[in-house]
Design an enzyme around this catalytic site. Sequence first.
Site, mmCIF file in Angstrom:
data_model
loop_
_atom_site.group_PDB
_atom_site.id
_atom_site.type_symbol
_atom_site.label_atom_id
_atom_site.label_comp_id
_atom_site.label_asym_id
_atom_site.label_seq_id
_atom_site.Cartn_x
_atom_site.Cartn_y
_atom_site.Cartn_z
ATOM 1 N N CYS A 289 -9.974 12.022 4.914
ATOM 2 C CA CYS A 289 -9.375 13.323 4.620
ATOM 3 C C CYS A 289 -10.431 14.312 4.140
ATOM 4 O O CYS A 289 -10.493 15.446 4.612
ATOM 5 C CB CYS A 289 -8.282 13.167 3.575
ATOM 6 S SG CYS A 289 -7.464 14.719 3.134
ATOM 7 N N CYS B 250 -2.009 9.322 -0.948
ATOM 8 C CA CYS B 250 -1.000 10.370 -1.109
ATOM 9 C C CYS B 250 0.207 10.179 -0.211
ATOM 10 O O CYS B 250 1.321 10.552 -0.577
ATOM 11 C CB CYS B 250 -1.619 11.749 -0.912
ATOM 12 S SG CYS B 250 -2.140 12.121 0.779
#
Length: 371
Positions: free
Chosen positions: A108, A206
């Site tokens: 990410c 997440c």
Amino acid sequence: MNKKGKVLMAMSGGIDSTVAALMLHKEGYEVVGITMKTWDYASSGGTKSNKETGCCNIDSFNDARAAAVEHGFPHYILDIRDEFGDFVIDNFVEEYLAGRTPNPCVMCNTHIKWRALLKRADALGCDFIATGHYAQIHQHNNGRYFIRKGIDETKDQSYVLWGLQQDLLSRTLLPLGTYHKTAIRQMAHDFGYPELAKKNESYEICFVPDNDYRGFLKRRVEGLEERVDGGNFVDTKGNILGKHKGYPFYTIGQRKGLDIALGKPAFVTAIDPDTNTVVLGEEEDLKGSEMKVAKINWIKYDGISDGMEVLTKIRYKDKGALSNLFATPNGVSVRFYEDVKGIAPGQSAVFYEGDDVIGGGIIQRVEQHLG
């Protein structure tokens, strides 16, 4: 324009990014806050999908916005769910299906978060982007920007930033790198946000808020459980020991949750997706002396000389091990001075010169196990 410059600050609503934003604001930067929505918790189907998990929920968005409004700088919410999902989540699933152990936070940062920030920074006329990571950015006398460990060893996040390229590093500010977490908690009090110092921190992926990656894979890949159930556990010599629940649900070094009794501790030492086989061995079998690393990003230097001595970390909380690097056609070969335990293909290998990150890459395979 403000003499310090204009900075786009990534704000999750937590203590670190909030304090970092207020620090920059106090120092005279023109701050613009931005909170990135990467994932819908409700769509994950996990047991904690509606609970506070540290980011990407309405409470965190509101906390970030409230701090910005109170201190007089703008705040935006940036929806990058499409960008995030196409790459990070697909890569996460593909790596497990290939028998490897991915690190989605690295992916990410490298491919999504920083690029998304820089794109919006340019659109908003910002000179810099900033985050609340505990690491430092310096410029070498060769002109290259590089990452240095944060001074708080317990919070240092340099490991997850190895993939950032020069154009990103040259415009990134990391205000927390020269502070300990205790000082940041005190600053939260001093800025008038004592509740931030008590806010729980999230250490989960997440998009897997219940920390159950196996459940996530089952929900994400239709028919996966039926497809991979019933493969063989084998020992290091290939002898069948029993049946397992499917190779994607195991990781290198795993000891607990194997659901097999062998009369002695057993560890996952290898995974073969082609045959749906999981190899079990002793702790000694987890040790390796050499590994191949690809998808390299050099930071401090534009390359290495064969035999260069570095400290190599193979996981986030790893203390690192002394090694030599040798160039290969597809990356580098890392030869450790002493055997290293639990080298997992798919994880990141990050190379340090003292406290400085010189580069990193993705572990492809272990070349040799020593008994």
